[in-house]
Scaffold this motif. Structure first.
Motif, PDB file in Angstrom:
ATOM      1  N   ASN A 113       0.929  -1.158  -0.107  1.00  0.00           N
ATOM      2  CA  ASN A 113       0.004  -0.102   0.111  1.00  0.00           C
ATOM      3  C   ASN A 113       0.883   1.220   0.087  1.00  0.00           C
ATOM      4  O   ASN A 113       2.093   1.117   0.490  1.00  0.00           O
ATOM      5  CB  ASN A 113      -0.850  -0.028   1.226  1.00  0.00           C
ATOM      6  N   PHE A 114       0.291   2.426  -0.396  1.00  0.00           N
ATOM      7  CA  PHE A 114       1.092   3.777  -0.622  1.00  0.00           C
ATOM      8  C   PHE A 114       0.305   4.909   0.156  1.00  0.00           C
ATOM      9  O   PHE A 114      -0.779   4.888   0.477  1.00  0.00           O
ATOM     10  CB  PHE A 114       1.077   4.098  -2.021  1.00  0.00           C
ATOM     11  N   PHE A 115       1.115   5.777   0.315  1.00  0.00           N
ATOM     12  CA  PHE A 115       0.814   7.001   1.098  1.00  0.00           C
ATOM     13  C   PHE A 115       1.737   8.114   0.675  1.00  0.00           C
ATOM     14  O   PHE A 115       2.628   7.945   0.298  1.00  0.00           O
ATOM     15  CB  PHE A 115       0.558   6.867   2.614  1.00  0.00           C
ATOM     16  N   LEU A 116       1.074   9.191   0.722  1.00  0.00           N
ATOM     17  CA  LEU A 116       1.617  10.494   0.186  1.00  0.00           C
ATOM     18  C   LEU A 116       2.079  11.185   1.496  1.00  0.00           C
ATOM     19  O   LEU A 116       1.068  11.232   2.581  1.00  0.00           O
ATOM     20  CB  LEU A 116       0.840  11.429  -0.588  1.00  0.00           C
ATOM     21  N   TYR A 117       3.042  11.920   1.685  1.00  0.00           N
ATOM     22  CA  TYR A 117       3.374  12.654   2.673  1.00  0.00           C
ATOM     23  C   TYR A 117       4.074  14.271   2.709  1.00  0.00           C
ATOM     24  O   TYR A 117       5.146  14.028   1.790  1.00  0.00           O
ATOM     25  CB  TYR A 117       4.280  11.788   3.781  1.00  0.00           C
ATOM     26  N   SER A 118       3.667  14.994   3.218  1.00  0.00           N
ATOM     27  CA  SER A 118       4.212  16.271   3.227  1.00  0.00           C
ATOM     28  C   SER A 118       4.760  16.532   4.347  1.00  0.00           C
ATOM     29  O   SER A 118       4.254  17.085   5.307  1.00  0.00           O
ATOM     30  CB  SER A 118       3.403  17.376   2.624  1.00  0.00           C
ATOM     31  N   PRO A 119       6.285  16.462   4.593  1.00  0.00           N
ATOM     32  CA  PRO A 119       6.955  17.241   5.979  1.00  0.00           C
ATOM     33  C   PRO A 119       6.773  18.557   6.079  1.00  0.00           C
ATOM     34  O   PRO A 119       7.117  18.921   7.324  1.00  0.00           O
ATOM     35  CB  PRO A 119       8.342  16.704   5.671  1.00  0.00           C
ATOM     36  N   PHE A 120       6.306  19.306   5.324  1.00  0.00           N
ATOM     37  CA  PHE A 120       6.267  20.984   5.460  1.00  0.00           C
ATOM     38  C   PHE A 120       4.633  21.188   5.828  1.00  0.00           C
ATOM     39  O   PHE A 120       4.575  22.075   6.546  1.00  0.00           O
ATOM     40  CB  PHE A 120       6.198  21.305   4.036  1.00  0.00           C
ATOM     41  N   THR A 121       3.725  20.332   5.688  1.00  0.00           N
ATOM     42  CA  THR A 121       2.410  20.493   6.347  1.00  0.00           C
ATOM     43  C   THR A 121       1.976  19.489   7.466  1.00  0.00           C
ATOM     44  O   THR A 121       1.016  19.446   7.985  1.00  0.00           O
ATOM     45  CB  THR A 121       1.566  20.599   5.316  1.00  0.00           C
ATOM     46  N   SER A 122       2.888  18.378   7.534  1.00  0.00           N
ATOM     47  CA  SER A 122       2.447  17.153   8.332  1.00  0.00           C
ATOM     48  C   SER A 122       1.320  16.481   7.860  1.00  0.00           C
ATOM     49  O   SER A 122       0.718  15.799   8.669  1.00  0.00           O
ATOM     50  CB  SER A 122       2.352  17.655  10.082  1.00  0.00           C
TER      51      SER A 122
END
Length: 341
Positions: free
Chosen positions: A103-112
Motif C-alpha cells: 500500500n502507498f501514502f503521500l506525505y508532506s513534511p512541510f504541512t505534516s
C-alpha cells in the motif's frame, strides 16, 4: 487570555508569509489549527530539502536541521520512498509481515499531512512515481511491476477508492525488472535493468517499447532516470566508471553518452529530480549530488564549485537518503489534492 489558535486566516497567512522556511515548519507545533499550511502562502525559495532519519535538512548556507515529529518518523521509518514532487513524498509500506504491504501514502513534511491511497490488490511494485505540477493540484500515482513477458501498470489519484490496472504484453521476455521511471509531458518512461526503454501514454492508455538494445559498459541495475527540459537523462551505477551519464536520443531510438547537464543540478537517491541552476542555485550548476547507499558521491560536468553552498550540499548528500523537491510557488494541501477535478 487571547486564544491565538483562533486568529483569522488572513492574519495567520500574513505571519507565515514573513517567516523563513525553517520557522514555517516550526510553526506547526504552535497549535493544531496552525499545523496545515494554505496554498495561498507563497514559498520563499526553490531549494530542495533532504530527509535524514528523523530530521529535515536545509543545507544551502548553514546546514540547519529540523526534527520530525515522533509520529511522522514512526510512519516513514519502515516505508520505501519512491518519488518527490512539489513538497510531497510518495512512500510504499514495506512491513513484510503486515497485510498492508504494497500500500502507498503521500506525505508532506512541510504541512505534516498524510494522504492514504486506495488499498492495493497487488503485492508490491518494482518502481513507482507521481505526477504533480504547479498549474494543477491533480496528482496521479503510478506503480509498475513486470512478470513473464508482461508489464502491469497501476494508476490512482488521491480520493480514489480503487487502483486502475493496465497490462501489456512485451515484445520479448524481459527477465530484468523495471529499474526506474520518470513522468513528463503526459508520458511515463520506464528503463529496465538490461537497458530496454519503454513508455506509457497516460491519455491514450498505450504502451510502446522504444528500444530493446543493451548498451555495453553501462550498468543499468541501479540507474536513475531524470526528465528535464524535454530530455531524458540516465545516471548510472556508482561502480560504473564509463558512460556514467546517458541521454536518450529519440530520433535514433538509442542511449547515447552525455557530457552536459545543460546548466541544471541533479539530485539522486531514494527520490530523484533535477533543478535549473538559476539565482540561488546557480553555484551548483552542472553538479550531481547522489545520496545512494552505501557510497554517496558528488560529480561535476562543468566547472567545479568550492562555494560554501556546494560544501553544504555535499555534506548533506553524505548523510541523507531522500531528496525533497521544493516548489517555487506554493505547496498544495491535502484537501486540494483530494478534491481536485
Amino acid at each position: 487570555m487571547v486564544d491565538w489558535s483562533n486568529l483569522p486566516l488572513d492574519i495567520v497567512e500574513g505571519i507565515i508569509g514573513r517567516l523563513g522556511s525553517l520557522d514555517r515548519i516550526s510553526m506547526r507545533g504552535v497549535c493544531k489549527a496552525w499545523s496545515v499550511s494554505n496554498p495561498r502562502i507563497p514559498t520563499i525559495d526553490n531549494f530542495p530539502w533532504a530527509l535524514s532519519g528523523d530530521r529535515l535538512i536545509y543545507p544551502p548556507l548553514h546546514k540547519r536541521e529540523v526534527p520530525l515529529r515522533r509520529e511522522e518518523f514512526q510512519m516513514i521509518r519502515n516505508a520505501r520512498p519512491h518519488a518527490s514532487s512539489y513538497g510531497w513524498l510518495l512512500f510504499e509500506v514495506v512491513e513484510y509481515k503486515a497485510r498492508d504491504f504494497g500500500n502507498f501514502f503521500l506525505y508532506s513534511p512541510f504541512t505534516s499531512e498524510v494522504i492514504k491511497l486506495p488499498e492495493s490488490d497487488f503485492l508490491g511494485v518494482d518502481v513507482a512515481t507521481l505526477s504533480l505540477d504547479a498549474t494543477s493540484p491533480k496528482c496521479v500515482i503510478f506503480g509498475l511491476r513486470t512478470t513473464w513477458k508482461k508489464i502491469c501498470i497501476y494508476i490512482c489519484s488521491p480520493g480514489d477508492i480503487v487502483w486502475k490496472t493496465y497490462e501489456f504484453d512485451l515484445d520479448r521476455v524481459v527477465l530484468c525488472k523495471v529499474r526506474h521511471v520518470a513522468y513528463t509531458g503526459g508520458i511515463l518512461y520506464c528503463v529496465f535493468a538490461g537497458g530496454e526503454f519503454g513508455a506509457f501514454n497516460l491519455q491514450l492508455k498505450e504502451w510502446t517499447m522504444l528500444t530493446l538494445e543493451m548498451l555495453l559498459g553501462f550498468d543499468f541495475q541501479y540507474a536513475r532516470l531524470i526528465a528535464s527540459d524535454g530530455d531524458l537523462r540516465l545516471m548510472g551505477n556508482r561502480y560504473s566508471e564509463d558512460l556514467r551519464l546517458l541521454k536518450f536520443d529519440f530520433s535514433e531510438k538509442r542511449w547515447v553518452k552525455e557530457d552536459s547537464l545543460n546548466n541544471r543540478v541533479l539530485f539522486i537517491g531514494g527520490t530523484c529530480f533535477s533543478c535549473p541552476a538559476v539565482r540561488e542555485t546557480s553555484q551548483l550548476a552542472n553538479h550531481v549530488f547522489s545520496c545512494l547507499y552505501p557510497t554517496p558521491s558528488v560529480r561535476c560536468y562543468g566547472t567545479e564549485s568550492d562555494s560554501l553552498q556546494y560544501q553544504n550540499w555535499a555534506w548533506t548528500a553524505g548523510r541523507s537518503r531522500i531528496w525533497i523537491e521544493f516548489p517555487s510557488t506554493a505547496i498544495w494541501s491535502a484537501n486540494d489534492l483530494v478534491t481536485a477535478h
